[in-house]
Design a protein around this motif. Structure first.
Motif, short mmCIF file in Angstrom:
data_model
loop_
_atom_site.label_atom_id
_atom_site.label_comp_id
_atom_site.label_asym_id
_atom_site.label_seq_id
_atom_site.Cartn_x
_atom_site.Cartn_y
_atom_site.Cartn_z
N LYS A 75 0.81 -1.22 0.00
CA LYS A 75 0.00 0.00 0.00
C LYS A 75 0.85 1.27 0.00
O LYS A 75 0.37 2.35 -0.36
CB LYS A 75 -0.94 0.01 1.21
N ASP A 76 2.12 1.13 0.39
CA ASP A 76 3.00 2.30 0.48
C ASP A 76 3.91 2.48 -0.74
O ASP A 76 4.62 3.49 -0.83
CB ASP A 76 3.90 2.20 1.73
N ILE A 77 3.89 1.53 -1.65
CA ILE A 77 4.91 1.52 -2.69
C ILE A 77 4.84 2.73 -3.61
O ILE A 77 5.88 3.30 -3.97
CB ILE A 77 4.85 0.21 -3.52
N TRP A 78 3.65 3.15 -4.00
CA TRP A 78 3.58 4.26 -4.94
C TRP A 78 4.13 5.54 -4.32
O TRP A 78 4.90 6.28 -4.95
CB TRP A 78 2.13 4.46 -5.41
N GLU A 79 3.79 5.79 -3.08
CA GLU A 79 4.30 6.98 -2.37
C GLU A 79 5.83 6.92 -2.23
O GLU A 79 6.51 7.94 -2.41
CB GLU A 79 3.65 7.08 -0.99
N VAL A 80 6.35 5.73 -1.94
CA VAL A 80 7.80 5.57 -1.79
C VAL A 80 8.50 5.81 -3.13
O VAL A 80 9.52 6.51 -3.19
CB VAL A 80 8.13 4.15 -1.26
N LEU A 81 7.96 5.27 -4.21
CA LEU A 81 8.56 5.47 -5.53
C LEU A 81 8.55 6.94 -5.94
O LEU A 81 9.51 7.44 -6.53
CB LEU A 81 7.84 4.62 -6.57
N GLN A 82 7.47 7.63 -5.61
CA GLN A 82 7.38 9.05 -5.90
C GLN A 82 8.45 9.84 -5.15
O GLN A 82 8.99 10.83 -5.65
CB GLN A 82 5.99 9.59 -5.52
#
Length: 275
Positions: A75-82
């Motif tokens: 659930k956190d991956i997109w925010e981390v990649l950004q």
């Protein structure tokens, strides 16, 4: 290996990988840095236990890493990649152990054509016996696969598959330990009802599973052949197998694997929608 590795996430799989890399002396802990967004106690424990580093400047650690290992919650991956993409670059290998997150999504998010490899370990990584499958993204080459395999062999075996098969792998080896534990639960309950104490039952069952697995690995015989060798006509094993057939044991396992694979696919689509 003398490569700087930066772990993004400090959960159980990340720790298993760190433990394997350091205990098997594949990589000196001075080459390993760990970044965790919230739980500082986890980082402190990893530093104390394995000698890894917590970077003073996390963005510098990301940009200087030869290998970035993505081990955050799905659930956190997109925010981390950004957050990390301005500091990542195409000379890095990105290795993801996050279920449901495709290599294409990661490549899109990091805005460069660096190699991305996706891995699906299982919980047996905690004892160095994971059955891990990896899939190469479109920019990953043979040398990147070899590096990923050398890292993941620290926690067990590694098999290369096409990415479209990773949901099936999730249903098979990713969820597989849970099916076996469920079987052990049932066997223990039956043993206790038959008068065997719990400790003795556990010992017998564990060794039975280890022995059967070793037979499969060492003899390389088909499971059907091994089953038939154990089964005498009219004997006790035959009587037990007839009950499993009556309750459609094979069909239940078949449906469990397919259902888990389908759920993995569904969760992947949900993650894609988050972005």
């Amino acid at each position: 290996m003398e490569k700087n590795i930066c772990f993004l996430g400090a959960g159980s799989i990340a720790e298993a990988m760190i433990a394997g890399l350091t205990k098997k002396q594949i990589l000196d802990p001075s080459y390993i840095s760990v970044i965790n967004r919230s739980d500082k106690q986890k980082i402190e424990r990893l530093i104390k236990k394995y000698g890894v580093k917590q970077p003073v400047n996390k963005y510098q650690a990301i940009s200087s890493a030869d290998i970035l290992i993505l081990a955050v919650k799905p659930k956190d991956i997109w925010e981390v990649l950004q957050e990390i993409y301005p500091y990542s670059h195409s000379d890095q290998l990105i290795l993801s152990v996050i279920a449901g997150v495709t290599t294409d999504l990661i490549t899109e998010a990091i805005h460069h054509n660096g190699p991305v490899i996706r891995a699906m370990p299982n919980t047996s990584a905690m004892v160095g016996l994971s059955a891990t499958a990896i899939a190469l993204g479109k920019y990953a080459k043979k040398q990147h696969s070899e590096i990923a395999q050398s890292i993941l062999q620290a926690i067990g075996t590694v098999t290369v598959v096409k990415e479209k098969l990773l949901d099936a792998v999730t249903g098979l080896s990713g969820s597989g330990p849970a099916y076996l534990y469920y079987l052990v639960e049932a066997m223990e309950n039956s043993a206790v009802e038959l008068g065997i104490d719990h400790k003795t039952a556990r010992e017998l069952i564990i060794q039975t599973i280890i022995g059967a697995g070793y037979m499969l690995k060492e003899t390389m015989e088909e499971p059907m052949i091994l089953r038939e060798k154990v089964t005498s006509p009219g004997g006790s094993t035959m009587a037990g197998l007839e009950v499993l057939k009556e309750f459609q044991f094979q069909k239940a396992i078949d449906q469990a694997i397919k259902k888990a694979a389908l759920r993995s696919q569904e969760l992947g689509k949900l993650i894609m929608k988050i972005q």
